[in-house]
Design an enzyme around this catalytic site. Sequence first.
Site, mmCIF file in Angstrom:
data_model
loop_
_atom_site.group_PDB
_atom_site.id
_atom_site.type_symbol
_atom_site.label_atom_id
_atom_site.label_comp_id
_atom_site.label_asym_id
_atom_site.label_seq_id
_atom_site.Cartn_x
_atom_site.Cartn_y
_atom_site.Cartn_z
ATOM 1 N N ASP A 140 -7.064 -11.636 -6.179
ATOM 2 C CA ASP A 140 -7.106 -11.685 -4.711
ATOM 3 C C ASP A 140 -5.822 -12.376 -4.165
ATOM 4 O OD1 ASP A 140 -7.627 -12.476 -2.323
ATOM 5 O OD2 ASP A 140 -9.651 -13.119 -2.645
ATOM 6 N N MET A 141 -5.210 -11.359 -3.480
ATOM 7 C CA MET A 141 -3.916 -11.926 -2.830
ATOM 8 C C MET A 141 -3.889 -11.663 -1.280
ATOM 9 S SD MET A 141 -1.909 -12.495 -5.509
ATOM 10 C CE MET A 141 -0.410 -12.955 -4.652
ATOM 11 N N GLU A 142 -4.083 -12.927 -0.658
ATOM 12 C CA GLU A 142 -4.047 -12.943 0.645
ATOM 13 C C GLU A 142 -3.348 -14.312 1.153
ATOM 14 O OE1 GLU A 142 -8.028 -13.893 2.235
ATOM 15 O OE2 GLU A 142 -8.744 -13.175 0.099
ATOM 16 N N TRP A 143 -2.755 -14.441 2.274
ATOM 17 C CA TRP A 143 -2.559 -15.853 2.876
ATOM 18 C C TRP A 143 -3.752 -16.583 3.151
ATOM 19 C CZ3 TRP A 143 2.281 -16.037 1.331
ATOM 20 C CH2 TRP A 143 3.125 -15.226 1.328
#
Length: 257
Positions: A140-143
């Site tokens: 899960d890649m998110e700011w």
Amino acid sequence: MMLSACSPSTGPADILSPVSLTSTTSTVRALPYGDSDPVDFGPLTPARHPVHGIDVSKYQGAIDWPEVRKAGVAFAFIKATEGGDRVDSRFDHYWRGANAAGIPHAPYHFYYFCTPAEVQARWFIRNVPKSAVKMPPVLDMEWNPASPSCKLRPDAATVRKEMRTWLDIVERHFGKKAIIYTTVDFHRENIDGHFRDHQFWLRSVAAHPGDIYPNHPWSFWQYTGTGKMPGIEGDVDINAFAGTRAEWREWLGKHGS
């Protein structure tokens, strides 16, 4: 089958690759689940896709997995770890419940930008039994602007390098190439055009991913964060698989355990 306009024309074997599929069903059905804040997606409604699933973390509280299965949920993404020192407190309970209910499921790792990727990959491996991996694991890649402890935003090249480190370590351990989950802004700023060897799970809660992520193949679409699901109190994220029911069975045959 019919491939979306953003996908190349491929043979039947390629439906198991990370390509975006569109149901050939001409009738637009009503969405199978409720929503506390519904969105009108127009003709590209997620109701065109017949296979739906959920993603959950501790915030969903107690889940009645047999009820979820009875409601027609075909898969579940379950939060396992975050950074290099956090385990979701309900992970063990959730994956055992999903497994007992016969729902294919995948653990996901929420990336933390202030811990090295190798440390995070080892943490994920340490806390996720292979028996919990019924579908490929998820990165899960998110700011996370709400993080109280990490405000770091590395440059795009560093992000991609760290992602590759995590992905390679996890793939070697579990024997499955991980799915990448991402959001619109994070994708645009960091990974657009990269990691085409991986399947994508894309968040797009206001429009079809074909409009928001042009020319980008996808396998899963998170279309709401305010869904209503039998067996779960409160809101839950709901997702669609890109293909037909037959394509879902074929996908599971290749990628499931």
